[in-house]
Design a protein around this motif. Structure first.
Motif, PDB file in Angstrom:
ATOM      1  N   GLU A 324     -67.410  29.404  -7.734  1.00  0.00           N
ATOM      2  CA  GLU A 324     -66.945  28.584  -6.623  1.00  0.00           C
ATOM      3  C   GLU A 324     -68.101  27.866  -5.961  1.00  0.00           C
ATOM      4  O   GLU A 324     -67.996  26.710  -5.556  1.00  0.00           O
ATOM      5  N   ASP A 325     -69.252  28.563  -5.846  1.00  0.00           N
ATOM      6  CA  ASP A 325     -70.410  27.931  -5.218  1.00  0.00           C
ATOM      7  C   ASP A 325     -70.977  26.815  -6.082  1.00  0.00           C
ATOM      8  O   ASP A 325     -71.377  25.758  -5.584  1.00  0.00           O
ATOM      9  N   SER A 326     -71.008  27.030  -7.392  1.00  0.00           N
ATOM     10  CA  SER A 326     -71.605  26.030  -8.275  1.00  0.00           C
ATOM     11  C   SER A 326     -70.631  24.939  -8.694  1.00  0.00           C
ATOM     12  O   SER A 326     -71.022  23.938  -9.253  1.00  0.00           O
ATOM     13  N   LYS A 327     -69.335  25.163  -8.415  1.00  0.00           N
ATOM     14  CA  LYS A 327     -68.284  24.192  -8.746  1.00  0.00           C
ATOM     15  C   LYS A 327     -68.255  23.877 -10.241  1.00  0.00           C
ATOM     16  O   LYS A 327     -67.960  22.783 -10.658  1.00  0.00           O
ATOM     17  N   LYS A 328     -68.566  24.876 -11.038  1.00  0.00           N
ATOM     18  CA  LYS A 328     -68.513  24.696 -12.480  1.00  0.00           C
ATOM     19  C   LYS A 328     -67.168  25.164 -13.007  1.00  0.00           C
ATOM     20  O   LYS A 328     -66.637  26.176 -12.562  1.00  0.00           O
ATOM     21  N   GLU A 329     -66.644  24.424 -13.931  1.00  0.00           N
ATOM     22  CA  GLU A 329     -65.358  24.766 -14.504  1.00  0.00           C
ATOM     23  C   GLU A 329     -65.486  24.869 -16.014  1.00  0.00           C
ATOM     24  O   GLU A 329     -66.111  24.042 -16.652  1.00  0.00           O
ATOM     25  N   THR A 330     -64.897  25.899 -16.555  1.00  0.00           N
ATOM     26  CA  THR A 330     -64.846  26.042 -17.999  1.00  0.00           C
ATOM     27  C   THR A 330     -63.543  26.715 -18.369  1.00  0.00           C
ATOM     28  O   THR A 330     -63.056  27.588 -17.654  1.00  0.00           O
ATOM     29  N   CYS A 331     -62.967  26.268 -19.463  1.00  0.00           N
ATOM     30  CA  CYS A 331     -61.703  26.845 -19.928  1.00  0.00           C
ATOM     31  C   CYS A 331     -61.939  27.933 -20.959  1.00  0.00           C
ATOM     32  O   CYS A 331     -60.988  28.533 -21.445  1.00  0.00           O
ATOM     33  N   VAL A 332     -63.191  28.199 -21.286  1.00  0.00           N
ATOM     34  CA  VAL A 332     -63.516  29.211 -22.282  1.00  0.00           C
ATOM     35  C   VAL A 332     -63.649  30.567 -21.598  1.00  0.00           C
ATOM     36  O   VAL A 332     -64.335  30.701 -20.585  1.00  0.00           O
ATOM     37  N   THR A 333     -62.989  31.561 -22.149  1.00  0.00           N
ATOM     38  CA  THR A 333     -63.061  32.906 -21.601  1.00  0.00           C
ATOM     39  C   THR A 333     -64.010  33.759 -22.430  1.00  0.00           C
ATOM     40  O   THR A 333     -64.298  33.455 -23.591  1.00  0.00           O
ATOM     41  N   LEU A 334     -64.496  34.838 -21.818  1.00  0.00           N
ATOM     42  CA  LEU A 334     -65.387  35.740 -22.541  1.00  0.00           C
ATOM     43  C   LEU A 334     -64.669  36.361 -23.732  1.00  0.00           C
ATOM     44  O   LEU A 334     -65.228  36.453 -24.828  1.00  0.00           O
ATOM     45  N   SER A 335     -63.419  36.765 -23.536  1.00  0.00           N
ATOM     46  CA  SER A 335     -62.669  37.361 -24.648  1.00  0.00           C
ATOM     47  C   SER A 335     -62.461  36.350 -25.778  1.00  0.00           C
ATOM     48  O   SER A 335     -62.493  36.705 -26.960  1.00  0.00           O
ATOM     49  N   GLY A 336     -62.263  35.077 -25.412  1.00  0.00           N
ATOM     50  CA  GLY A 336     -62.108  34.046 -26.432  1.00  0.00           C
ATOM     51  C   GLY A 336     -63.379  33.863 -27.244  1.00  0.00           C
ATOM     52  O   GLY A 336     -63.328  33.691 -28.472  1.00  0.00           O
ATOM     53  N   LEU A 337     -64.529  33.901 -26.572  1.00  0.00           N
ATOM     54  CA  LEU A 337     -65.805  33.759 -27.276  1.00  0.00           C
ATOM     55  C   LEU A 337     -66.058  34.958 -28.183  1.00  0.00           C
ATOM     56  O   LEU A 337     -66.489  34.804 -29.330  1.00  0.00           O
ATOM     57  N   LEU A 338     -65.794  36.158 -27.680  1.00  0.00           N
ATOM     58  CA  LEU A 338     -66.010  37.361 -28.486  1.00  0.00           C
ATOM     59  C   LEU A 338     -65.135  37.345 -29.733  1.00  0.00           C
ATOM     60  O   LEU A 338     -65.572  37.739 -30.820  1.00  0.00           O
ATOM     61  N   ASN A 339     -63.920  36.887 -29.589  1.00  0.00           N
ATOM     62  CA  ASN A 339     -63.015  36.807 -30.738  1.00  0.00           C
ATOM     63  C   ASN A 339     -63.510  35.787 -31.759  1.00  0.00           C
ATOM     64  O   ASN A 339     -63.372  35.985 -32.973  1.00  0.00           O
ATOM     65  N   ALA A 340     -64.093  34.689 -31.268  1.00  0.00           N
ATOM     66  CA  ALA A 340     -64.628  33.673 -32.178  1.00  0.00           C
ATOM     67  C   ALA A 340     -65.841  34.198 -32.935  1.00  0.00           C
ATOM     68  O   ALA A 340     -66.057  33.862 -34.099  1.00  0.00           O
TER      69      ALA A 340
END
Length: 442
Positions: A324-340
């Protein structure tokens, strides 16, 4: 009978005749229908409708026969090649059309690339969207280029381009020969330089047209022995495919390079790729167009002989408050990356490097064994690193001069990163003594 009478009594002439005949008891059923048909044929509206129907039927039959003939002709004599921009040969084909065709299109689309290392800008022109024709090797080829926009579940648009090449009477090897010629120059350039791939529109790999210069491992100054350990580990992995397969172990290798900024994390990856003849595919998880599905596809469908680089991996998965402080948005989740990285459908024969300035921020699940197999800390310059870098920048410097430079940097009473030291030596690249005398500027 009253119904027929009501129907035809109002007709002129023919209708009156039928009405009179209906009233006669002697009129039998067959005679009645005979008169009815003759009367209808005498009606201009009815006969005109029949004529139009017959003409329409014959016209439809002719059109059907023509379309069938065209389809059969195309099936037997026309050959087409369809390529999407997700294929690495897409840009090679488009550029080859403009370079080699005798008759070139006058409608273009443009792509701009800027090389930050070389500080050069490059403009590429491709055939624009729509249909084009060009003459190549005694054949007319039709080029149909179209674009399709797809929206992901979070309403981010992803663009897919398709180009279809068509020609008549080509032999079965025509397109293969065409593609070999299209790829000849780019492949030779890749062999001579380091090819860098990047993610285009969040959905497929693209690459710079001009490969970067290859780096040697000795051009990256690391702490004593670290370069040798990294090279040996990568070499051992590349030679161990059979060992992995025989034991049922996924043939993948993961590396984590961590440490302060400017310590050479990205540089050492480029040098390793250059040494082993690999390219580098950079995947930034902060790309707002990326989703878990895209990341899975990109990681597991990367170009052959490619090191996948996940830069600043800690930034992609920050806490809710930090996000919230950095106002960064990403649609990638940690679980999604681990699965990849190591899911059921994960590809093998793959090398992944992750870099971070803050290892302590990483989730333990991300760097557990099996996902990260080799960790290396890249820190600020040691005395040995300072001396080796000084000797690399100046030929035939004396031991005394190298020692004086090390002593001068020690007096700074501060740590110096390899990037800072390199900038200083480049500034005084013509005079090593000036580099020593002006160490305080660090």
């Amino acid at each position: 009978m009253e119904t027929f009478e009501a129907l035809f009594c109002g007709q002129r002439q023919n209708g009156s005749i039928i009405a009179e005949l209906i009233k006669e008891e002697s009129l039998d059923q067959s005679r009645f229908f005979e008169i009815l048909i003759k009367t209808l044929l005498l009606n201009p509206f009815f006969s005109g409708g029949i004529l139009i129907s017959i003409v329409g039927f014959f016209w439809y039959s002719i059109q059907w026969a023509i379309d069938l003939g065209k389809a059969m002709f195309r099936q037997n004599y026309q050959q087409s090649l369809e390529i999407t921009n997700e294929n690495m040969a897409f840009s090679w084909v488009m550029e080859h059309i403009n370079k080699k065709s005798k008759v070139k299109t006058q409608h273009f689309s443009m792509e701009t690339n800027y090389d930050y290392d070389e500080e050069e800008i490059d403009f590429k022109f491709f055939p624009g969207f729509g249909s084009h024709y060009f003459y190549y090797k005694d054949r007319w080829i039709t080029v149909d280029r179209c674009k399709e926009e797809k929206k992901s579940h979070d309403d981010y648009s992803q663009k897919t381009e398709t180009v279809t090449l068509s020609t008549w009477g080509a032999n079965p090897n025509y397109w293969k020969e065409f593609l070999i010629e299209c790829s000849a120059e780019p492949v030779q350039a890749m062999k001579k330089g380091l090819q860098v791939h990047f993610v285009q529109d969040g959905s497929y790999w693209n690459s710079w047209d001009k490969p970067k210069r290859r780096r040697t491992m000795d051009s990256v100054i690391l702490s004593s022995g670290l370069s040798e350990k990294l090279c040996k580990d990568v070499q051992t992995f590349l030679e161990s495919a059979d060992w992995y397969h025989e034991r049922g172990v996924p043939y993948r290798r993961g590396y984590l390079l961590y440490g302060p900024p400017g310590t050479g994390k990205t540089s050492v990856i480029s040098a390793l790729a250059s040494q082993f003849g690999y390219s580098v595919a950079i995947l930034s998880l902060n790309d707002r167009l990326l989703t878990d599905s895209n990341v899975n596809q990109l990681i597991n469908r990367a170009p052959n002989k490619t090191i996948i680089l996940l830069e600043d991996i800690d930034v992609a998965f920050v806490s809710r408050e930090e996000k919230e402080d950095s106002k960064k948005e990403t649609c990638v989740t940690l679980s999604g990356l681990l699965n990849a990285i190591d899911g059921v459908a994960s590809a093998e024969e793959r090398i992944i490097f992750m870099t971070t300035n803050y290892k302590e921020r990483l989730d333990s699940a991300l760097i557990r064994p099996g996902r990260i197999d080799f960790q290396a800390y890249l820190g600020h310059c040691t005395e040995d690193m300072i001396e080796r870098m000084f000797r690399r920048f100046y030929n035939d410097v004396s031991d005394e001069m190298a020692k004086n430079f090390v002593e001068a940097t020690k007096k700074l009473e501060k740590t110096v990163s390899p990037a800072e030291l390199q900038r200083h030596l480049i500034y005084y690249k013509l005079d090593p003594q000036e580099a020593i005398d002006n160490v305080h500027s660090l």
